[in-house]
Design an enzyme around this catalytic site. Structure first.
Site, PDB file in Angstrom:
ATOM      1  N   ARG A 289      35.851  35.654  45.952  1.00  0.00           N
ATOM      2  CA  ARG A 289      35.540  35.948  44.266  1.00  0.00           C
ATOM      3  C   ARG A 289      35.974  34.433  43.728  1.00  0.00           C
ATOM      4  O   ARG A 289      35.811  33.545  44.271  1.00  0.00           O
ATOM      5  CB  ARG A 289      36.641  36.801  43.833  1.00  0.00           C
ATOM      6  CG  ARG A 289      37.987  36.228  43.835  1.00  0.00           C
ATOM      7  CD  ARG A 289      39.111  36.739  43.267  1.00  0.00           C
ATOM      8  NE  ARG A 289      40.386  36.090  43.159  1.00  0.00           N
ATOM      9  CZ  ARG A 289      41.417  36.284  44.321  1.00  0.00           C
ATOM     10  NH1 ARG A 289      41.061  36.969  45.335  1.00  0.00           N
ATOM     11  NH2 ARG A 289      42.299  35.406  44.457  1.00  0.00           N
ATOM     12  N   VAL A 292      40.701  32.466  39.497  1.00  0.00           N
ATOM     13  CA  VAL A 292      41.410  31.925  38.155  1.00  0.00           C
ATOM     14  C   VAL A 292      41.453  30.435  38.274  1.00  0.00           C
ATOM     15  O   VAL A 292      40.962  29.742  37.100  1.00  0.00           O
ATOM     16  CB  VAL A 292      43.139  32.137  38.248  1.00  0.00           C
ATOM     17  CG1 VAL A 292      43.667  31.635  36.898  1.00  0.00           C
ATOM     18  CG2 VAL A 292      42.966  33.743  38.096  1.00  0.00           C
TER      19      VAL A 292
END
Ligand code: MV4
Length: 480
Positions: A289, A292
């Protein structure tokens, strides 16, 4: 290029993706749950649709129905929620919608930590010595542990992020750890499969960012140092890593690219490595993914990772060759969470009554917070991210400290005092950090048991004298 994409997420990452889409001339479409109805990500999107109650961001059917009803060509999942859900990636594909991320198969392979390790070991990547697969009973575990030597680490195959992990220094601890990890993994992931690894003591967590297109091109964008963690939650990250030389970066980068190619990876991804004191690095896990902490890489490479994710998903070839990627300066990220570092990071949800965001050269603030914004108890506690760039590490640290000092967030407790303490710590300033940093220097205790030596009389800030390794030094921390 896509005309319209849906962002299946909330908070700062939803806004981050909306910004990238807008700049690419794509119509960003938001989804929201009831408590997020007035959130900034909803206001800044071109269109926004309800997905029901609190759990709406996980409702695959409902999200796909919204996408079908509004001519959505692609879905960006952000991080968390459905970002690493292979079933969702597959459903998107089956419904003729492009999932902005790798294939469902790649997500599945990397989600199974044993299979991921096996696949990369076969591709020639150095992995940590351990059981070469899942272990089904304690007796087998004890045999393998004798072979690899104590201490060993019991890990959950479906785990990641440290859940279901147990260290064992002897057979007795191994048997206990095996049982505990099995039941914890069963409860957390519905899968009690366990494997063993040699336990590396106090390694650094260094991860490599990669980008891959659909035509077999893969590049690496340097590393991020993520050793400052508490209970497997990253709190402060930086790029580059103070421990990584140009030569080591090239070595780790090459390995990461080789690994990505071996599994036919596409999109943005991160390979997590443990780096030991002898500069040996071992593959740990791959995150499929956008993470952050991706912004620190963006600030030192000048490459917009989210835009590149979208471009690659739209079928465009990579716009950069490896030799185009240059690391310039230093970037540090502090995660501002609604948690009270003076009370063992207890969550501190609530409404922000007073908010002043810092600014100035070299600062990026990724947040949807504002005065009157409420940090909800149902979702993660991150208020936003502060990312400071500097010509070198010292400048980045000083700039970050300055911006934390400028930040006013009233009404809730935040991790600002924690970050200020870390940034002033002599070991941190020397770049001498590993995954044991917070525990070794008793950082949490330093914040909560501080000894005031100089009260300047203002209500917000005080100077404290702290004792570390027989050295006294003075720090300013926001009043807890
Ligand atoms: C390890 C390790 C030492 N040896 N594996 C923690 C999270 C999960 N992704 C794997 N983790 C670790 N695996 C071996 N063989 C130490 C850790 C670890 C850790 C890793 C990265 C950042 C912080 C950490 C804190 C404690 C333990």
């Amino acid at each position: 290029m896509f005309k319209k994409i849906l962002i299946a997420n909330r908070g700062e990452i939803a806004l981050r993706v909306i910004r990238a889409a807008s700049e690419l001339g794509i119509r960003p479409v938001a989804i929201y749950t009831e408590p997020d109805e007035n959130s900034l990500h909803v206001q800044k999107a071109a269109e926004a649709y309800s997905v029901g109650g609190i759990k709406g961001y996980l409702d695959m059917e409902r999200i796909l129905a919204v996408a079908q009803a509004h001519s959505i060509e692609a879905i960006h999942p952000g991080y968390g929620f459905l970002a690493e859900n292979a079933e969702f990636a597959r459903l998107c594909q089956q419904n003729g919608i492009q999932f902005i991320g790798p294939t469902a198969t790649a997500i599945e392979t990397m989600g199974d930590k044993v299979l991921a390790k096996k696949s990369l070991a076969e591709a020639g990547v150095k992995v940590i010595t351990g059981s070469d697969g899942v272990l089904w009973d304690e007796a087998e575990a004890c045999l393998i542990a004798e072979k690899i030597g104590y201490p060993v680490l019991v890990k959950a195959a479906a785990g990641g992020g440290g859940r279901g992990m147990r260290v064992a220094y002897n057979e007795d601890e191994l048997i206990k750890g095996f049982r505990a990890a099995t039941s914890e993994a069963k409860a957390a992931f519905g899968n009690g499969a366990i494997y063993l690894e040699k336990f590396l003591e106090n390694p650094r967590h260094v991860e490599i960012q990669i980008l891959a297109d659909n035509y077999g091109k893969v590049i690496y964008l340097g590393e991020r140092e993520c050793s400052i963690q508490r209970r497997h939650q990253k709190l402060l990250e930086e790029a580059p890593s103070p421990a990584v030389t140009e030569e080591l970066r090239r070595q780790m980068g090459k390995v990461a690219v080789k690994a990505a190619k071996a599994v036919g990876y596409t999109g943005a991804g991160t390979l997590e490595f443990l780096l030991d004191k002898r500069q040996q690095f071992y593959f740990m896990e791959m995150n499929t993914r956008i993470q952050v902490e991706h912004a620190v890489t963006e600030l030192v490479t000048g490459i917009d990772l989210v835009k590149e994710q979208i471009r690659v998903a739209a079928g465009e070839p990579l716009r950069y060759r490896q030799e185009d990627v240059k690391i310039r300066g230093w970037a540090i990220e502090c995660r501002l969470n609604a948690e009270d570092p003076c009370r063992d990071f207890m969550p501190s949800p609530g409404t922000i009554t007073d908010y002043h965001q810092p600014g100035g050269f070299g600062l990026r603030v990724d947040s949807i917070a504002h005065s009157g914004y409420t940090i909800l108890p149902y979702y993660d506690s991150m208020i936003g991210k502060l990312i400071a760039w500097g010509e070198n590490r010292d400048e980045a640290i000083n700039r970050m400290y300055r911006t934390l000092d400028e930040f006013t967030i009233g009404g809730i407790a935040t991790t600002i005092p924690f970050h200020k303490t870390v940034l002033q710590h002599p070991a941190f300033r020397a770049g001498d950090i590993d995954t044991d940093f917070i525990a070794r220097y008793g950082i949490i205790g330093l914040i909560s048991q501080k000894v005031p030596v100089d009260d300047d009389g203002s209500s917000n800030y005080r100077t404290f004298r702290l004792k570390i390794n027989d050295l006294y030094w003075e720090v300013d921390v926001a009043d807890c």
